[in-house]
Scaffold this motif. Structure first.
Motif, PDB file in Angstrom:
ATOM      1  N   UNK A   1       1.814  -7.344 -10.536  1.00 55.01           N
ATOM      2  CA  UNK A   1       0.904  -6.485  -9.776  1.00 55.01           C
ATOM      3  C   UNK A   1       1.291  -6.480  -8.299  1.00 55.01           C
ATOM      4  N   UNK A   2       1.700  -7.624  -7.795  1.00 56.14           N
ATOM      5  CA  UNK A   2       2.093  -7.723  -6.380  1.00 56.14           C
ATOM      6  C   UNK A   2       3.334  -6.884  -6.103  1.00 56.14           C
ATOM      7  N   UNK A   3       4.315  -6.934  -7.015  1.00 56.41           N
ATOM      8  CA  UNK A   3       5.541  -6.154  -6.838  1.00 56.41           C
ATOM      9  C   UNK A   3       5.256  -4.659  -6.955  1.00 56.41           C
ATOM     10  N   UNK A   4       4.351  -4.288  -7.869  1.00 57.51           N
ATOM     11  CA  UNK A   4       3.962  -2.881  -7.991  1.00 57.51           C
ATOM     12  C   UNK A   4       3.334  -2.380  -6.693  1.00 57.51           C
ATOM     13  N   UNK A   5       2.440  -3.171  -6.138  1.00 59.97           N
ATOM     14  CA  UNK A   5       1.761  -2.790  -4.897  1.00 59.97           C
ATOM     15  C   UNK A   5       2.755  -2.608  -3.766  1.00 59.97           C
ATOM     16  N   UNK A   6       3.748  -3.514  -3.704  1.00 59.03           N
ATOM     17  CA  UNK A   6       4.746  -3.418  -2.644  1.00 59.03           C
ATOM     18  C   UNK A   6       5.627  -2.187  -2.834  1.00 59.03           C
ATOM     19  N   UNK A   7       5.968  -1.863  -4.092  1.00 62.64           N
ATOM     20  CA  UNK A   7       6.777  -0.689  -4.392  1.00 62.64           C
ATOM     21  C   UNK A   7       6.041   0.592  -3.993  1.00 62.64           C
ATOM     22  N   UNK A   8       4.768   0.680  -4.358  1.00 64.16           N
ATOM     23  CA  UNK A   8       3.974   1.861  -4.011  1.00 64.16           C
ATOM     24  C   UNK A   8       3.864   2.007  -2.501  1.00 64.16           C
ATOM     25  N   UNK A   9       3.685   0.884  -1.814  1.00 61.01           N
ATOM     26  CA  UNK A   9       3.604   0.919  -0.353  1.00 61.01           C
ATOM     27  C   UNK A   9       4.908   1.433   0.253  1.00 61.01           C
ATOM     28  N   UNK A  10       6.042   0.987  -0.305  1.00 58.87           N
ATOM     29  CA  UNK A  10       7.338   1.432   0.185  1.00 58.87           C
ATOM     30  C   UNK A  10       7.548   2.922  -0.018  1.00 58.87           C
ATOM     31  N   UNK A  11       7.170   3.422  -1.192  1.00 56.04           N
ATOM     32  CA  UNK A  11       7.287   4.862  -1.474  1.00 56.04           C
ATOM     33  C   UNK A  11       6.361   5.671  -0.562  1.00 56.04           C
ATOM     34  N   UNK A  12       5.153   5.156  -0.355  1.00 55.55           N
ATOM     35  CA  UNK A  12       4.192   5.864   0.497  1.00 55.55           C
ATOM     36  C   UNK A  12       4.737   6.008   1.921  1.00 55.55           C
ATOM     37  N   UNK A  13       5.344   4.961   2.432  1.00 59.01           N
ATOM     38  CA  UNK A  13       5.922   5.023   3.779  1.00 59.01           C
ATOM     39  C   UNK A  13       7.038   6.057   3.862  1.00 59.01           C
TER      40      UNK A  13
END
Length: 298
Positions: free
Chosen positions: A69-81
């Motif tokens: 879940x932590x890695x998913x959240x970080x991935x989504x944050x990276x894409x959002x940026x």
């Protein structure tokens, strides 16, 4: 706009406008490359300008099976940026990640080492080997100055202001700060530099670098991680530790002994005091002691 062109523009933006380090830029880039690879594997011919929310949602769903879940959240944050950047540059009118749900994750703090555990690790180093003196100095410097691993490997001889009692550290975003250094750590660095480093054939471009490998070049991040991992295995330490563990322990020990949070913020190089607050990890017994000691109605 082709994906590679969009990614290259984004990398320039992160470097020139945001002032991020190469390591941070690489981390942001990996998120985009994962999406590009997914599109290629599934033969989805859609550009960075035209990709939709549904495309990205399917990508997240597919890759989430392999991620925490932590890695998913970080991935989504990276894409959002990344897509925020495209909107900012008027390549897109909306961000396709805006409606993505970010997994809820608990706050995960790194393990903290006690003073006794740090001493055990340091005392296990074989000082009969040249790299032993270097490794002891590395651990002492990581802990006593609270450095990031990137700050340690980039430390220069010209950054050592021992007469004034400070070292100069170049942190995230190329920001400079001065960190106090204690007498013991100065002694270890001086010994390493004068007795060990002088016998190394220093390669061109690394004449000013403090910590060197046997080939006379700057140590890598991976090498520092390996040194620490091997020490933990050697002493049977049942904790998952990394260079960051020593930085976290440095800050925690200072706070537990009454150091001011803003002073710790400055030494760690945190831009916001909020980062320092989240970073700290205090047990309930210490909080109880603070109230009992300082509350006016105790």
């Amino acid at each position: 706009m082709k994906w590679n062109n969009a990614l290259e523009d984004y990398q320039y933006y992160l470097k020139l406008e945001k002032g991020l380090s190469e390591n941070s830029i690489d981390a942001y880039s990996r998120d985009i490359k994962k999406l590009i690879n997914y599109l290629e594997v599934n033969e989805l011919n859609v550009s960075a300008i035209k990709i939709s929310h549904d495309n990205i949602q399917q990508f997240i769903y597919t890759i989430s099976k392999k991620l925490s879940a932590r890695s998913q959240a970080r991935l989504i944050s990276g894409l959002r940026n990344f897509f925020d950047y495209l909107v900012f540059e008027d390549y897109r009118t909306e961000n396709p990640t805006d409606l993505l749900e970010t997994p809820k994750i608990g706050r995960k703090l790194p393990d903290t080492l006690s003073l006794e555990e740090i001493d055990i690790l340091i005392n296990s180093i074989d000082l009969s080997l040249p790299q032993g003196e270097r490794n002891r100095t590395i651990i002492e410097t990581l802990y006593s100055c609270g450095l990031r691993v990137s700050e340690l490997i980039n430390l220069q001889l010209s950054d050592l202001f021992f007469d004034e009692g400070f070292i100069r550290v170049i942190g995230k975003g190329n920001k400079q700060r001065f960190v106090p250094i204690n007498e013991q750590t100065k002694k270890y660095i001086n010994f390493y530099v004068k007795e060990i480093r002088t016998h190394i054939n220093v390669q061109k471009e690394f004449e000013d670098t403090v910590f060197l490998n046997r080939r006379g070049k700057k140590l890598t991040r991976v090498m520092i991680f390996t040194i620490i991992k091997n020490l933990a295995i050697k002493v049977g330490l049942n904790k998952k530790i990394s260079p960051h563990t020593f930085r976290h322990s440095f800050a925690t020990h200072l706070l537990e002994r009454g150091a001011d949070l803003r002073a710790i913020q400055q030494m760690l190089g945190h831009e916001s005091i909020t980062t320092t607050e989240i970073y700290m990890h205090l047990d309930k017994s210490f909080l109880k002691e603070v109230v009992n000691t300082f509350h006016p109605r105790k």
